[in-house]
Design an enzyme around this catalytic site. Structure first.
Site, PDB file in Angstrom:
ATOM      1  N   ASP A  21     -10.034  -0.256  -5.626  1.00  0.00           N
ATOM      2  CA  ASP A  21      -9.356  -0.453  -4.273  1.00  0.00           C
ATOM      3  C   ASP A  21      -8.597   0.473  -3.827  1.00  0.00           C
ATOM      4  O   ASP A  21      -7.513   0.695  -4.592  1.00  0.00           O
ATOM      5  CB  ASP A  21      -9.086  -1.831  -4.139  1.00  0.00           C
ATOM      6  N   GLU A  55      10.860  18.949 -18.051  1.00  0.00           N
ATOM      7  CA  GLU A  55       9.840  18.183 -19.079  1.00  0.00           C
ATOM      8  C   GLU A  55       8.370  18.716 -19.148  1.00  0.00           C
ATOM      9  O   GLU A  55       7.644  18.467 -19.803  1.00  0.00           O
ATOM     10  CB  GLU A  55       9.715  16.703 -19.174  1.00  0.00           C
ATOM     11  N   CYS A  92      12.718  12.220 -17.706  1.00  0.00           N
ATOM     12  CA  CYS A  92      12.967  12.334 -16.335  1.00  0.00           C
ATOM     13  C   CYS A  92      14.517  12.306 -16.108  1.00  0.00           C
ATOM     14  O   CYS A  92      15.009  12.499 -14.801  1.00  0.00           O
ATOM     15  CB  CYS A  92      12.369  11.179 -15.409  1.00  0.00           C
ATOM     16  N   THR A 139       0.099   8.377  -9.936  1.00  0.00           N
ATOM     17  CA  THR A 139       1.417   8.533  -9.728  1.00  0.00           C
ATOM     18  C   THR A 139       1.899   9.749  -9.880  1.00  0.00           C
ATOM     19  O   THR A 139       3.090  10.135  -9.840  1.00  0.00           O
ATOM     20  CB  THR A 139       2.386   7.720 -10.836  1.00  0.00           C
ATOM     21  N   HIS A 169      15.520   6.371  -9.800  1.00  0.00           N
ATOM     22  CA  HIS A 169      14.306   7.149 -10.395  1.00  0.00           C
ATOM     23  C   HIS A 169      13.052   6.596  -9.782  1.00  0.00           C
ATOM     24  O   HIS A 169      13.012   5.441 -10.095  1.00  0.00           O
ATOM     25  CB  HIS A 169      14.526   7.408 -11.827  1.00  0.00           C
ATOM     26  N   SER A 226      12.345   8.462 -19.782  1.00  0.00           N
ATOM     27  CA  SER A 226      11.564   7.684 -20.723  1.00  0.00           C
ATOM     28  C   SER A 226      12.325   8.264 -22.267  1.00  0.00           C
ATOM     29  O   SER A 226      12.618   9.481 -22.283  1.00  0.00           O
ATOM     30  CB  SER A 226      10.076   8.024 -20.802  1.00  0.00           C
TER      31      SER A 226
HETATM   32  N1  COA Z   1      -4.159  -4.375  -3.623  1.00  0.00           N
HETATM   33  C1  COA Z   1      -2.646  -4.663  -3.861  1.00  0.00           C
HETATM   34  N2  COA Z   1      -2.018  -4.352  -5.237  1.00  0.00           N
HETATM   35  C2  COA Z   1      -2.725  -4.374  -6.146  1.00  0.00           C
HETATM   36  C3  COA Z   1      -4.123  -4.214  -6.168  1.00  0.00           C
HETATM   37  C4  COA Z   1      -4.928  -4.181  -4.715  1.00  0.00           C
HETATM   38  N3  COA Z   1      -6.073  -4.195  -4.572  1.00  0.00           N
HETATM   39  N4  COA Z   1      -4.588  -3.950  -7.133  1.00  0.00           N
HETATM   40  C5  COA Z   1      -3.441  -3.996  -8.098  1.00  0.00           C
HETATM   41  N5  COA Z   1      -2.313  -4.308  -7.265  1.00  0.00           N
HETATM   42  C6  COA Z   1      -1.094  -4.234  -7.706  1.00  0.00           C
HETATM   43  C7  COA Z   1      -0.872  -5.055  -8.920  1.00  0.00           C
HETATM   44  O1  COA Z   1      -0.745  -6.468  -8.647  1.00  0.00           O
HETATM   45  C8  COA Z   1       0.617  -4.726  -9.565  1.00  0.00           C
HETATM   46  O2  COA Z   1       1.731  -5.179  -8.729  1.00  0.00           O
HETATM   47  P1  COA Z   1       2.919  -5.542  -9.412  1.00  0.00           P
HETATM   48  O3  COA Z   1       3.586  -4.428 -10.174  1.00  0.00           O
HETATM   49  O4  COA Z   1       3.939  -5.826  -8.070  1.00  0.00           O
HETATM   50  O5  COA Z   1       2.641  -6.913 -10.279  1.00  0.00           O
HETATM   51  C9  COA Z   1       0.450  -3.183  -9.195  1.00  0.00           C
HETATM   52  O6  COA Z   1      -0.692  -2.858  -8.104  1.00  0.00           O
HETATM   53  C10 COA Z   1       0.427  -2.161 -10.446  1.00  0.00           C
HETATM   54  O7  COA Z   1      -1.145  -2.681 -10.993  1.00  0.00           O
HETATM   55  P2  COA Z   1      -1.267  -2.958 -12.508  1.00  0.00           P
HETATM   56  O8  COA Z   1      -2.688  -3.223 -12.620  1.00  0.00           O
HETATM   57  O9  COA Z   1      -0.210  -3.883 -13.113  1.00  0.00           O
HETATM   58  O10 COA Z   1      -0.918  -1.548 -13.210  1.00  0.00           O
HETATM   59  P3  COA Z   1      -1.549  -0.369 -13.156  1.00  0.00           P
HETATM   60  O11 COA Z   1      -2.881  -0.303 -14.067  1.00  0.00           O
HETATM   61  O12 COA Z   1      -1.662   0.386 -11.676  1.00  0.00           O
HETATM   62  O13 COA Z   1      -0.558   0.656 -13.754  1.00  0.00           O
HETATM   63  C11 COA Z   1       1.748   1.481 -14.174  1.00  0.00           C
HETATM   64  C12 COA Z   1       0.728   0.855 -13.418  1.00  0.00           C
HETATM   65  C13 COA Z   1       3.005   1.835 -13.776  1.00  0.00           C
HETATM   66  C14 COA Z   1       1.598   0.880 -15.617  1.00  0.00           C
HETATM   67  C15 COA Z   1       0.781   3.116 -14.288  1.00  0.00           C
HETATM   68  O14 COA Z   1       1.052   3.531 -13.175  1.00  0.00           O
HETATM   69  C16 COA Z   1       1.635   3.865 -15.301  1.00  0.00           C
HETATM   70  O15 COA Z   1       1.358   3.944 -16.572  1.00  0.00           O
HETATM   71  N6  COA Z   1       2.253   4.947 -14.746  1.00  0.00           N
HETATM   72  C17 COA Z   1       2.936   6.222 -15.623  1.00  0.00           C
HETATM   73  C18 COA Z   1       4.193   5.582 -16.172  1.00  0.00           C
HETATM   74  C19 COA Z   1       5.485   5.003 -15.423  1.00  0.00           C
HETATM   75  O16 COA Z   1       5.444   5.437 -14.210  1.00  0.00           O
HETATM   76  N7  COA Z   1       6.374   4.323 -15.690  1.00  0.00           N
HETATM   77  C20 COA Z   1       7.487   3.737 -15.029  1.00  0.00           C
HETATM   78  C21 COA Z   1       8.853   3.866 -15.802  1.00  0.00           C
HETATM   79  S1  COA Z   1       9.305   5.287 -16.017  1.00  0.00           S
END
Ligand code: COA
Length: 396
Positions: free
Chosen positions: A32, A84, A116, A156, A238, A319
């Protein structure tokens, strides 16, 4: 606290002139689109074509800086690069960029690495240097963020560079004395072994590590300065993805509530003090070392007269992990930076790329390192050349 009138006197951005719509990525990943657009707060991902790398991006950001601000190359005594995603294990990006830009030979060149946080570490070193000499120092944050195709980190991704000139009596941002509000904890939340282009990440764990580091470094900052996060007109974090900024603000509200009543709701506070900077990150994606400073440019380019001399709180996280909370005051005249960073032109002047092109460019980039498709041919006036395609062809 001492007399420490040092900070950012010039800042410029380079964003590659291509982007992928995250709606297109969501379609390809059978997700989605709101997962990426609302759940992560990302909108577009800046894409570097195969001939661009952290070296060329850093050089482009610096060229903009020299063109737009009154800076003479002769005054530069230090060039530090936070990255990095370097192109070599031994030779620093800083040394290649030093050659490309024709900087003085009486100049120290180094790359600084801590995921970062690297550029913030470099900025701290640059401030210490500038305080003690009559010369200026350059810091460049430059990265291409890559995660595995189809992985949670993929939406991302981003690419870009931010160049900063540190000088005494700066026009843009004067740092308040750094109080060592730093925090280190050895964790494997995100890392990239030498043979890999993309990071290995435990995403949800990295979010936890980020928030823990924010809490610890904010508490150090609070104790050392007597300031609270309520003192700042804006808060810059960040930004691995824009929604992270809201999680960060929510954590600061929780922590501060232990000491005093927080007089505003999270939603209202987010809209007023954090969101104004985030459009840049939503359009570009994560640029690792540069992401905090991209946010700063986003804020600078939207500054009003009422933002003159505003106090900014900044949080940098790398990180692995290392983090720092610090603050600075904007200069009295927004005209010193409005329209100067190159951000708005870079965002306006981009071409949309299809999902298929994105995948092809990725394969080419990975081939570049494995030597399968893109072989390193040699150097021409300092630029790295590959067998095909050349940079100009990939831009047409
Ligand atoms: N509509 C609206 N929101 C939605 C959705 C939809 N259809 N589907 C999922 N979401 C929301 C979730 O509820 C969640 O919200 P929340 O964080 O407020 O709980 C958010 O989207 C993220 O979804 P989630 O399933 O929890 O995680 P993901 O699989 O998208 O992964 C990360 C998110 C950050 C783990 C991933 O992007 C990642 O590994 N990033 C790289 C590392 C990183 O950036 N780390 C951050 C610290 S440096």
């Amino acid at each position: 606290m001492g007399n420490y009138e040092v900070g950012i006197d010039a800042i410029s951005v380079y964003i590659p002139p291509y982007y992928l719509e995250l709606k297109d990525l969501a379609l390809a990943n059978r997700t989605d689109p709101d997962h990426y657009l609302v759940g992560l707060g990302c909108r577009r991902m800046a894409l570097a074509p195969p001939g661009e790398d952290p070296v060329t991006m850093a050089a482009e950001a610096l060229e903009t800086l020299f063109e737009r601000y009154a800076v003479s190359k002769g005054e530069i005594g230090m060039l530090l690069v936070g990255t990095e995603s370097s192109v070599d294990e031994a030779k620093p990006v800083a040394s290649i960029v030093h050659g490309l830009l024709g900087l003085p030979s009486r100049c120290r060149t180094l790359d600084v690495k801590h995921a970062c946080y690297g550029a913030t570490g470099a900025l701290r070193l640059a401030c210490d240097y500038v305080e003690k000499t009559a010369r200026g120092a350059l810091v460049v944050a430059t990265d291409i963020a890559l995660y595995d195709i189809g992985s949670p980190g993929e939406p991302t991704q981003g690419a870009g560079a931010v160049a900063i000139l540190v000088r005494k009596n700066p026009k843009i941002l004067t740092f308040e004395p750094f109080v060592e509000a730093v925090y280190t904890r050895h964790v494997w939340d995100f890392f990239r072994p030498p043979h890999r282009q993309s990071a290995i990440v435990d995403g949800h764990f990295s979010v936890q590590c980020y928030l823990e580091a924010l809490e610890a470094s904010y508490l150090f900052f609070r104790e050392a300065t007597g300031r609270s996060f309520l003192d700042f007109q804006y808060l810059l974090f960040h930004i691995p993805f824009p929604k992270m900024a809201k999680k960060a603000l929510a954590r600061l509200h929780q922590v501060e509530a232990r000491f005093s009543e927080v007089p505003c709701s999270l939603e209202e506070d987010f809209e007023r003090r954090v969101e104004p900077a985030l459009y840049a990150n939503a359009e570009v994606g994560n640029i690792y070392c540069g992401s905090l400073y991209l946010s700063l440019c986003g804020l600078l380019e939207r500054a009003q007269d009422s933002d003159a001399s505003a106090l900014l709180g900044l949080f940098s996280y790398g990180s692995g992990s290392c983090a720092e909370f610090f603050c600075g005051r904007l200069g009295p005249d927004p005209n010193a930076w409005l329209g100067q960073t190159g951000l708005l032109e870079a965002l306006k002047d981009r071409k949309r790329v299809t999902y298929e092109d994105y995948v092809a460019w990725r394969e080419a980039r990975e081939g570049e390192i494995g030597g399968k498709r893109f072989r390193f041919k040699g150097l021409d006036k300092g630029r790295r050349l590959y067998t095909s395609p050349k940079r100009d062809e990939s831009r047409s």
